[in-house]
Enzyme design. Structure first.
Site, PDB file in Angstrom:
ATOM      1  N   GLY A 112      -3.297 -34.430  11.453  1.00 42.48           N
ATOM      2  CA  GLY A 112      -3.654 -34.905  12.899  1.00 42.48           C
ATOM      3  C   GLY A 112      -5.242 -34.111  13.100  1.00 42.48           C
ATOM      4  O   GLY A 112      -5.653 -33.693  12.265  1.00 42.48           O
ATOM      5  N   SER A 172      -6.856 -33.688   7.073  1.00 39.35           N
ATOM      6  CA  SER A 172      -6.725 -34.522   5.891  1.00 39.35           C
ATOM      7  C   SER A 172      -6.738 -35.968   6.458  1.00 39.35           C
ATOM      8  O   SER A 172      -5.696 -36.473   6.437  1.00 39.35           O
ATOM      9  CB  SER A 172      -5.074 -34.311   5.338  1.00 39.35           C
ATOM     10  OG  SER A 172      -4.107 -34.024   6.085  1.00 39.35           O
TER      11      SER A 172
HETATM   12  N1  ADX Z   1     -16.980 -31.377  10.896  1.00 45.00           N
HETATM   13  C1  ADX Z   1     -15.907 -30.981  11.121  1.00 45.00           C
HETATM   14  N2  ADX Z   1     -14.753 -31.795  11.382  1.00 45.00           N
HETATM   15  C2  ADX Z   1     -13.585 -31.112  11.522  1.00 45.00           C
HETATM   16  N3  ADX Z   1     -13.259 -29.752  11.427  1.00 45.00           N
HETATM   17  C3  ADX Z   1     -14.187 -29.333  11.373  1.00 45.00           C
HETATM   18  C4  ADX Z   1     -15.556 -29.534  11.257  1.00 45.00           C
HETATM   19  N4  ADX Z   1     -16.423 -28.330  11.119  1.00 45.00           N
HETATM   20  C5  ADX Z   1     -15.436 -27.131  11.208  1.00 45.00           C
HETATM   21  N5  ADX Z   1     -14.248 -27.642  11.356  1.00 45.00           N
HETATM   22  C6  ADX Z   1     -13.051 -26.812  11.401  1.00 45.00           C
HETATM   23  O1  ADX Z   1     -12.445 -26.754  10.110  1.00 45.00           O
HETATM   24  C7  ADX Z   1     -11.246 -27.127  10.244  1.00 45.00           C
HETATM   25  C8  ADX Z   1     -10.642 -28.256   9.476  1.00 45.00           C
HETATM   26  O2  ADX Z   1     -10.650 -28.127   8.261  1.00 45.00           O
HETATM   27  P1  ADX Z   1      -9.557 -28.959   7.479  1.00 45.00           P
HETATM   28  O3  ADX Z   1      -8.496 -29.081   7.695  1.00 45.00           O
HETATM   29  O4  ADX Z   1      -9.844 -28.211   5.644  1.00 45.00           O
HETATM   30  O5  ADX Z   1     -10.371 -30.415   7.206  1.00 45.00           O
HETATM   31  S1  ADX Z   1     -10.168 -31.547   6.335  1.00 45.00           S
HETATM   32  O6  ADX Z   1     -10.753 -32.715   6.959  1.00 45.00           O
HETATM   33  O7  ADX Z   1     -10.883 -31.216   5.104  1.00 45.00           O
HETATM   34  O8  ADX Z   1      -8.682 -31.753   5.953  1.00 45.00           O
HETATM   35  C9  ADX Z   1     -11.014 -27.379  11.768  1.00 45.00           C
HETATM   36  O9  ADX Z   1      -9.504 -26.754  12.090  1.00 45.00           O
HETATM   37  C10 ADX Z   1     -11.935 -27.027  12.385  1.00 45.00           C
HETATM   38  O10 ADX Z   1     -11.683 -25.699  13.057  1.00 45.00           O
END
Ligand code: ADX
Ligand code: ATP
Length: 206
Positions: free
Chosen positions: A40, A114
């Site tokens: 999400g 994700s």
């Molecule tokens: N550009 C960005 N987009 C989304 N989340 C970010 C970004 N920069 C920092 N974050 C932080 O990083 C976390 C997301 O990390 P993941 O869940 O590991 O992301 S994922 O897209 O690669 O699955 C978010 O909780 C947020 O706090």
């Protein structure tokens, strides 16, 4: 043999089977190994829900581990940013770790944005059938943005943070999640729905 995540395997590396199996370890834990994959938007409530569910499971004597995006990015995935390629590698690594933990007989809870369907499918394909449970924490962008506990949406809107999911980076919502949760409901209600699902699937027995 498990799915290969699309990566080539060195032809000189041969799988070594061991005498203690996942089934043996599951018998010791008295429950099955599985992954509850929370997906999400940032701020939708993935970590909160995964934490509440882990607490409830722990109290029932279930062996768990929670892999949280922010925490994993402090260590295993510290070298990764938020480009599409880096997010893909983030989810691939976490999928492999989750696979090992399920083989150890644990109930693994993962809290990662994700955002790409293909990567979530890749992790599903890595795991034994029925042991990947996709949980869509469906919270409208406007609600996530109003919550904004880390001030990241504000930074993204101000142009200080690029590639932010939901603002200038894509989020592909699951089309057929195993569980579709309304992320504005009470955490206790949502935790109850998750426990019911684990019961129904005979992952745990109440
Ligand atoms: N550009 C960005 N987009 C989304 N989340 C970010 C970004 N920069 C920092 N974050 C932080 O990083 C976390 C997301 O990390 P993941 O869940 O590991 O992301 S994922 O897209 O690669 O699955 C978010 O909780 C947020 O706090
Ligand atoms: N069901 C809910 N109802 C109301 N507020 C909630 C609910 N779930 C979480 N929250 C609140 O929303 C905020 C974001 O929650 P949380 O950190 O769990 O989101 P997340 O999806 O893990 O975000 P991120 O991807 O940024 O880590 C927190 O302040 C949390 O207390």
């Amino acid at each position: 043999m498990a799915a290969d995540a699309g990566l080539p395997l060195n032809e000189n590396v041969v799988w070594h089977p061991h005498p203690v199996t996942r089934q043996d370890r599951e018998a010791l834990h008295k429950h099955q190994g599985a992954v509850l994959w929370f997906t999400g938007l940032s701020g939708s409530g993935k970590s909160t829900l995964a934490g509440a569910l882990e607490q409830a499971l722990h109290q029932r004597g279930v062996s768990t581990y929670l892999l949280d995006g922010d925490n994993v990015r402090h260590g295993l995935c510290r070298d990764l940013g938020f480009s599409d390629d880096d997010r893909r590698e983030n989810i691939r690594r976490v999928g492999e770790v989750a696979r090992l933990m399920v083989d150890a007989g644990l109930i693994v809870l993962t809290a990662f944005i994700s955002p790409h369907r293909a990567e979530r499918q890749l992790v599903r394909d890595m795991l034994p059938a029925g042991r990947f449970i996709e949980v869509f924490v469906d919270t409208p962008l406007a609600v996530c943005e109003a919550r904004d506990p880390k001030g990241l949406y504000q930074k993204a809107r101000a142009g200080e943070l690029r590639n932010f999911t939901g603002i200038d980076a894509v989020y592909e919502a699951p089309q057929r999640p195993d569980l579709h949760l309304d992320g504005e409901q009470l955490v206790t209600n949502l935790t109850g729905r998750l426990l019911d699902l684990l019961d129904e699937r005979v992952i745990i027995e109440s």
